[in-house]
Structures are given as structure tokens and as C-alpha cells.
Design an enzyme around this catalytic site. Structure first.
Site, PDB file in Angstrom:
ATOM      1  N   TYR A  83       1.862 -16.307  47.328  1.00  0.00           N
ATOM      2  CA  TYR A  83       2.301 -15.115  48.279  1.00  0.00           C
ATOM      3  C   TYR A  83       2.338 -13.673  47.819  1.00  0.00           C
ATOM      4  O   TYR A  83       1.552 -12.802  48.354  1.00  0.00           O
ATOM      5  CB  TYR A  83       3.490 -15.444  48.840  1.00  0.00           C
ATOM      6  CG  TYR A  83       3.299 -16.432  50.005  1.00  0.00           C
ATOM      7  CD1 TYR A  83       2.741 -16.461  51.241  1.00  0.00           C
ATOM      8  CD2 TYR A  83       4.106 -17.722  49.931  1.00  0.00           C
ATOM      9  CE1 TYR A  83       2.532 -17.126  52.210  1.00  0.00           C
ATOM     10  CE2 TYR A  83       4.031 -18.777  50.852  1.00  0.00           C
ATOM     11  CZ  TYR A  83       3.302 -18.534  51.961  1.00  0.00           C
ATOM     12  OH  TYR A  83       3.117 -19.474  53.000  1.00  0.00           O
TER      13      TYR A  83
ATOM     14  N   ARG B  48      10.921 -23.509  65.515  1.00  0.00           N
ATOM     15  CA  ARG B  48      10.492 -23.204  67.006  1.00  0.00           C
ATOM     16  C   ARG B  48      10.181 -24.451  67.963  1.00  0.00           C
ATOM     17  O   ARG B  48      10.296 -24.159  69.110  1.00  0.00           O
ATOM     18  CB  ARG B  48       9.132 -22.371  66.771  1.00  0.00           C
ATOM     19  CG  ARG B  48       9.209 -21.233  66.433  1.00  0.00           C
ATOM     20  CD  ARG B  48       8.102 -20.159  66.217  1.00  0.00           C
ATOM     21  NE  ARG B  48       7.565 -20.944  64.978  1.00  0.00           N
ATOM     22  CZ  ARG B  48       6.477 -20.652  64.542  1.00  0.00           C
ATOM     23  NH1 ARG B  48       5.498 -19.655  64.980  1.00  0.00           N
ATOM     24  NH2 ARG B  48       5.854 -21.319  63.217  1.00  0.00           N
TER      25      ARG B  48
ATOM     26  N   ARG C 152      11.357 -28.189  58.121  1.00  0.00           N
ATOM     27  CA  ARG C 152      11.286 -27.269  59.259  1.00  0.00           C
ATOM     28  C   ARG C 152      12.079 -27.932  60.562  1.00  0.00           C
ATOM     29  O   ARG C 152      11.622 -27.626  61.911  1.00  0.00           O
ATOM     30  CB  ARG C 152      10.083 -26.841  59.703  1.00  0.00           C
ATOM     31  CG  ARG C 152       9.073 -26.198  58.604  1.00  0.00           C
ATOM     32  CD  ARG C 152       9.643 -24.791  58.769  1.00  0.00           C
ATOM     33  NE  ARG C 152       9.093 -23.831  57.473  1.00  0.00           N
ATOM     34  CZ  ARG C 152       7.840 -23.373  57.662  1.00  0.00           C
ATOM     35  NH1 ARG C 152       7.310 -23.194  58.751  1.00  0.00           N
ATOM     36  NH2 ARG C 152       7.358 -22.461  56.507  1.00  0.00           N
TER      37      ARG C 152
ATOM     38  N   ARG D 199      16.016 -16.438  68.373  1.00  0.00           N
ATOM     39  CA  ARG D 199      15.036 -15.496  67.928  1.00  0.00           C
ATOM     40  C   ARG D 199      14.422 -14.675  69.056  1.00  0.00           C
ATOM     41  O   ARG D 199      13.965 -13.743  68.606  1.00  0.00           O
ATOM     42  CB  ARG D 199      13.673 -16.471  67.595  1.00  0.00           C
ATOM     43  CG  ARG D 199      13.943 -16.966  66.197  1.00  0.00           C
ATOM     44  CD  ARG D 199      13.690 -16.029  64.989  1.00  0.00           C
ATOM     45  NE  ARG D 199      12.374 -15.878  64.857  1.00  0.00           N
ATOM     46  CZ  ARG D 199      11.448 -14.808  65.398  1.00  0.00           C
ATOM     47  NH1 ARG D 199      12.026 -14.094  65.899  1.00  0.00           N
ATOM     48  NH2 ARG D 199      10.147 -14.808  65.097  1.00  0.00           N
TER      49      ARG D 199
ATOM     50  N   ASP E 292      14.260 -18.817  54.255  1.00  0.00           N
ATOM     51  CA  ASP E 292      12.633 -18.805  53.749  1.00  0.00           C
ATOM     52  C   ASP E 292      12.417 -18.528  52.606  1.00  0.00           C
ATOM     53  O   ASP E 292      13.022 -17.987  51.756  1.00  0.00           O
ATOM     54  CB  ASP E 292      11.912 -17.815  54.607  1.00  0.00           C
ATOM     55  CG  ASP E 292      10.453 -18.236  54.656  1.00  0.00           C
ATOM     56  OD1 ASP E 292       9.948 -18.947  55.566  1.00  0.00           O
ATOM     57  OD2 ASP E 292       9.852 -17.551  53.875  1.00  0.00           O
TER      58      ASP E 292
HETATM   59  O1  CP3 Z   1      14.514 -26.247  58.849  1.00  0.00           O
HETATM   60  C1  CP3 Z   1      14.074 -25.674  57.883  1.00  0.00           C
HETATM   61  O2  CP3 Z   1      13.136 -26.296  57.212  1.00  0.00           O
HETATM   62  C2  CP3 Z   1      14.660 -24.660  57.252  1.00  0.00           C
HETATM   63  C3  CP3 Z   1      13.915 -23.192  57.241  1.00  0.00           C
HETATM   64  C4  CP3 Z   1      12.818 -22.887  56.375  1.00  0.00           C
HETATM   65  C5  CP3 Z   1      12.027 -21.843  56.606  1.00  0.00           C
HETATM   66  N1  CP3 Z   1      10.860 -21.671  56.076  1.00  0.00           N
HETATM   67  C6  CP3 Z   1      12.209 -21.322  58.141  1.00  0.00           C
HETATM   68  C7  CP3 Z   1      11.155 -20.717  58.742  1.00  0.00           C
HETATM   69  C8  CP3 Z   1      12.183 -23.474  55.285  1.00  0.00           C
HETATM   70  C9  CP3 Z   1      12.603 -24.505  54.367  1.00  0.00           C
HETATM   71  C10 CP3 Z   1      11.180 -22.638  55.014  1.00  0.00           C
HETATM   72  C11 CP3 Z   1      10.246 -22.835  53.750  1.00  0.00           C
HETATM   73  C12 CP3 Z   1       8.785 -22.008  53.785  1.00  0.00           C
HETATM   74  N2  CP3 Z   1       8.356 -20.820  54.324  1.00  0.00           N
HETATM   75  C13 CP3 Z   1       7.791 -22.652  52.967  1.00  0.00           C
HETATM   76  C14 CP3 Z   1       7.815 -24.170  52.476  1.00  0.00           C
HETATM   77  C15 CP3 Z   1       7.652 -24.988  53.373  1.00  0.00           C
HETATM   78  C16 CP3 Z   1       6.500 -25.412  54.164  1.00  0.00           C
HETATM   79  O3  CP3 Z   1       6.310 -25.244  55.242  1.00  0.00           O
HETATM   80  O4  CP3 Z   1       5.363 -25.588  53.342  1.00  0.00           O
HETATM   81  C17 CP3 Z   1       6.780 -21.955  53.268  1.00  0.00           C
HETATM   82  C18 CP3 Z   1       5.307 -22.111  52.803  1.00  0.00           C
HETATM   83  C19 CP3 Z   1       7.079 -20.527  54.085  1.00  0.00           C
HETATM   84  C20 CP3 Z   1       6.459 -19.586  54.069  1.00  0.00           C
HETATM   85  C21 CP3 Z   1       6.467 -19.245  55.755  1.00  0.00           C
HETATM   86  N3  CP3 Z   1       7.372 -18.673  56.418  1.00  0.00           N
HETATM   87  C22 CP3 Z   1       5.261 -19.798  56.620  1.00  0.00           C
HETATM   88  C23 CP3 Z   1       4.230 -20.116  56.245  1.00  0.00           C
HETATM   89  C24 CP3 Z   1       5.839 -19.425  57.891  1.00  0.00           C
HETATM   90  C25 CP3 Z   1       5.108 -19.751  59.235  1.00  0.00           C
HETATM   91  C26 CP3 Z   1       4.825 -18.560  59.950  1.00  0.00           C
HETATM   92  C27 CP3 Z   1       4.380 -18.851  61.554  1.00  0.00           C
HETATM   93  O5  CP3 Z   1       4.970 -17.945  62.330  1.00  0.00           O
HETATM   94  O6  CP3 Z   1       3.809 -19.905  61.554  1.00  0.00           O
HETATM   95  C28 CP3 Z   1       7.220 -18.544  57.919  1.00  0.00           C
HETATM   96  C29 CP3 Z   1       8.014 -18.284  58.683  1.00  0.00           C
HETATM   97  C30 CP3 Z   1       9.449 -19.174  59.119  1.00  0.00           C
HETATM   98  N4  CP3 Z   1      10.021 -19.615  58.198  1.00  0.00           N
HETATM   99  C31 CP3 Z   1       9.542 -19.839  60.318  1.00  0.00           C
HETATM  100  C32 CP3 Z   1      10.685 -20.636  60.318  1.00  0.00           C
HETATM  101  C33 CP3 Z   1      11.493 -21.459  61.076  1.00  0.00           C
HETATM  102  C34 CP3 Z   1       8.817 -19.663  61.619  1.00  0.00           C
HETATM  103  C35 CP3 Z   1       9.064 -18.929  62.595  1.00  0.00           C
HETATM  104  C36 CP3 Z   1       9.671 -17.881  63.331  1.00  0.00           C
HETATM  105  O7  CP3 Z   1      10.870 -17.990  63.678  1.00  0.00           O
HETATM  106  O8  CP3 Z   1       9.073 -16.841  63.252  1.00  0.00           O
END
Ligand code: CP3
Length: 339
Positions: free
Chosen positions: A147, A27, A23, A36, A72
């Protein structure tokens, strides 16, 4: 190209221990928040130029040794016909959760060039721009299933486990669909130019080792096996996996991701000396600098300088100060792997 990441994944000697952060795009970076402000996260994922830009932001700012594709884990599920959204502050939300065989049968096999062309285009753009390796990724079948079955994030994973223990044939059908589509997806990313791949099994730590071996390990092993002819490191990551590291290593992964709950030298002994990735607690980045520095050096010493990719034990928290991340990168880079 700076290839310390690839060398560390193969346990070859490195000039500097490579570092990247799960990540790292996201953010914590003001430039990401700016991006965003005018696009939803799925809009960014579905536009190759925007996804490439979000991927490059942390590479420019932090000096990390790898880029991870901005996308994602649920993006390919959309390509398989699942209606979903990513809700800020919550995570992925699935419109119609999967609970029965008919639901599983509605999942289409992913055809990456048709279903997620923007992912492959983003990879092609990035390979022209990057001087560090590009990591492609996918969700592991248990974590994706969680999920799909829960309909969104879950604390107990109750519906998922009910399906797994109570309807093993439906579970097997779901694992089969997900693992074959993930194998195809990861292969397509490598063909487009990804130089390493990571399988995210974020929620698998909710299982006991016997259930993991029975209901999950064979499918993950099948994904890694199907990629074994490609010359790219295959990284496998989950959290709260201390008791699962042994069966997780038996999937054929090349590198084991480790969260902060297990000291890295202990984890490495459990995985039979396999290269490891990790494992600074993301919350430590909020401590005074001398604490962060000590803990960073402790992770480096336990990693032993060879077969170690420095990372956090889970993703960067959104409130993290990017200057602190950059300082951790400098600290890792100025440490000598030779001791
Ligand atoms: O920089 C990186 O790592 C690359 C991008 C990336 C994202 N998601 C972008 C993202 C990666 C590798 C993921 C994988 C992902 N997505 C996982 C596995 C990694 C982990 O953290 O365990 C999981 C479980 C998800 C599912 C998911 N997507 C979650 C739990 C969330 C967060 C929700 C929140 O708002 O807190 C997301 C959304 C997400 N995916 C964001 C990002 C940068 C967050 C926000 C946004 O811009 O709204």
C-alpha cells in the site's frame, strides 16, 4: 469464557470446532451500514466506543467464537506519520507513496499509547463485554509496504517489486521500520487484552517462494519471534499462498490461515501438521443452502476436528446475507469434532 478458539489454536481437543469470519464486521451487516451512514470508516476506527460497537455487532448477531477488533491494517500507518484515507469501494489510498530511502526515513516508529490510544482503549472496553476471545491484528510488512509503495491497491504490485528487486537496501530499511512497529503494535494490543493475534499478509501470494524467503520471511519471523514470550496464538494469513505455505510456516506462526485454493488437509500436510484456519470460499455463501452445507461439512472433515479454526478463505463479501453466515455457524457448531 468460551475458549474453543484458543484451544483449537493450540491443537487441544474442543467441544465444537470454533468459527469466526474475516471481515465479519462490515458491510454485510445492516447495523454496520447504519453506523457508517453517519461516520467514515476511519472515524469508527479512531473512536474507541464506536470501534468496540462495530466489533460486537457480528458477535451478537452470528454467534461466532471470536471477536476481531474493528480497525484496519492502515490505521497504525497513520500513527507512523503517513497521510492516508480509506476510499469506499477502492481501499486505502496513500497521499505520498514511498519510493526512496528519504521517504522510508520519514516513517516514525509507532508508539501505540500515544499514536493509536483509541485502539488500545477499544480493546479494554471489549474485554469487559466479551464472552469469547478477542483477536487483535496487524498488517504484515509486505502487504503494508505494498500500500505504501503503490499508493493504493494494485493488481501487479509493480512499484513494490521494483523497489524490492531493484533497491534491496531501501526495501530492507522499509521492512525493518514496518516490522519493528508491527511488533510493538501487536505487543501493545496483547497487553491491553487481545487474546490472539493475526498477521494479515493479504498480497504476499504475488511472490515466488524464493523471493518470499529472501525479502519477506526474515521480517515476519522477527515479528513472531518478538512476541514469543506472550502466551497468545499467532495466526498468519495470506491468499494465493499454496506455494508459499512451507516458507510461511517456517516464520514461527502458531496457526496458518489458508485460502480456499488449497484443500485444508493438503495445506495441513504442507505446514507440518500446524493448526490451520479456513477455508470456505466466500463466494459459496451465494449458492443454494444444500451446496453451502455440503462445502461447510467438507471443510470440517478435511480440518479433522482438532487444530482447526473454521473461517472463510478470505473476507466476507459485502453482499453476503448475514442469515447465511449465522446458519454456517450453526452447522459448524452442530458437527461433532470426534467424527
Ligand atoms: O471484521 C473484521 O475483519 C475487522 C475489521 C477489518 C477491516 N479491515 C475493516 C474494514 C480488518 C481485519 C481489516 C484488514 C484489512 N484491511 C486487510 C487484510 C484483510 C483482507 O481482507 O485481506 C486489508 C487488505 C485491508 C485494506 C482495506 N481496507 C481494503 C482492501 C478495504 C476495502 C475497500 C472497499 O471499500 O471495498 C478496506 C476498507 C475496510 N476496512 C472496510 C472494513 C469493514 C470496508 C468498508 C467501509 O466501511 O467503508
Amino acid at each position: 469464557m468460551r475458549d474453543d478458539l484458543l484451544r483449537a489454536c493450540r491443537a487441544e481437543p474442543v467441544d465444537r470446532v470454533p468459527v469466526w469470519f474475516m471481515r465479519q464486521a462490515g458491510r454485510s451487516l445492516p447495523e454496520y451500514r447504519e453506523l457508517r451512514s453517519s461516520h467514515s470508516i476511519l472515524d469508527v476506527c479512531r473512536d474507541a466506543e464506536l470501534a468496540a460497537e462495530a466489533t460486537l455487532q457480528p458477535v451478537r448477531r452470528l454467534g461466532v467464537d471470536a471477536a476481531i477488533l474493528f480497525s484496519d491494517i492502515v490505521v497504525p500507518l497513520q500513527g507512523m506519520g503517513v497521510q492516508l484515507d480509506i476510499v469506499p469501494g477502492t481501499g486505502p489510498v496513500i497521499e505520498k507513496p514511498i519510493r526512496e530511502l528519504q521517504d522510508v526515513e520519514r516513517l516514525r516508529d509507532l508508539e501505540p499509547e500515544d499514536d493509536v490510544p483509541y485502539v488500545l482503549d477499544a480493546i479494554r472496553i471489549l474485554r469487559d463485554e466479551l464472552e469469547v476471545p478477542l483477536i487483535g491484528f496487524g498488517g504484515a510488512p509486505f502487504t503494508l509496504a505494498s500500500y505504501l509503495v503503490e499508493g493504493g491497491p494494485s493488481r501487479s504490485h509493480l512499484h513494490t517489486k521494483t523497489l524490492m528487486f531493484g533497491a534491496p537496501e531501501v526495501w530492507a530499511a522499509l521492512m525493518d521500520r514496518l516490522s519493528s512497529s508491527m511488533a510493538t503494535y501487536l505487543r501493545a494490543q496483547v497487553r491491553a487484552g487481545a487474546q490472539a493475534i493475526q498477521l494479515f499478509d493479504s498480497w504476499v501470494g504475488h511472490l515466488d517462494p524464493q523471493s518470499y524467503e529472501r525479502y519477506v520471511q526474515p521480517w515476519v519471523a522477527r515479528i513472531f519471534e518478538s512476541l514469543s514470550d506472550l502466551d497468545v496464538p499467532r495466526i498468519y494469513f495470506g491468499i494465493v499462498t499454496g506455494e508459499l505455505l512451507v516458507p510461511m510456516a517456517a516464520t514461527g506462526a502458531d496457526v496458518m490461515g489458508v485460502d480456499w485454493r488449497v484443500p485444508l488437509d493438503v495445506a495441513r500436510a504442507r505446514v507440518g501438521g500446524l493448526p490451520v484456519q479456513g477455508n470456505l470460499d466466500p463466494s459459496i455463501l451465494f449458492a443454494p443452502w444444500d451446496v453451502i452445507e455440503q462445502q461447510t461439512l467438507d471443510v470440517l472433515r478435511r480440518g479433522g476436528g482438532r487444530g482447526h479454526v473454521f473461517n472463510l478463505g478470505h473476507g466476507v463479501l459485502p453482499e453476503t446475507d448475514p442469515d447465511v453466515l449465522a446458519r454456517v455457524v450453526e452447522t459448524v457448531h452442530s458437527w461433532s469434532p470426534g467424527g
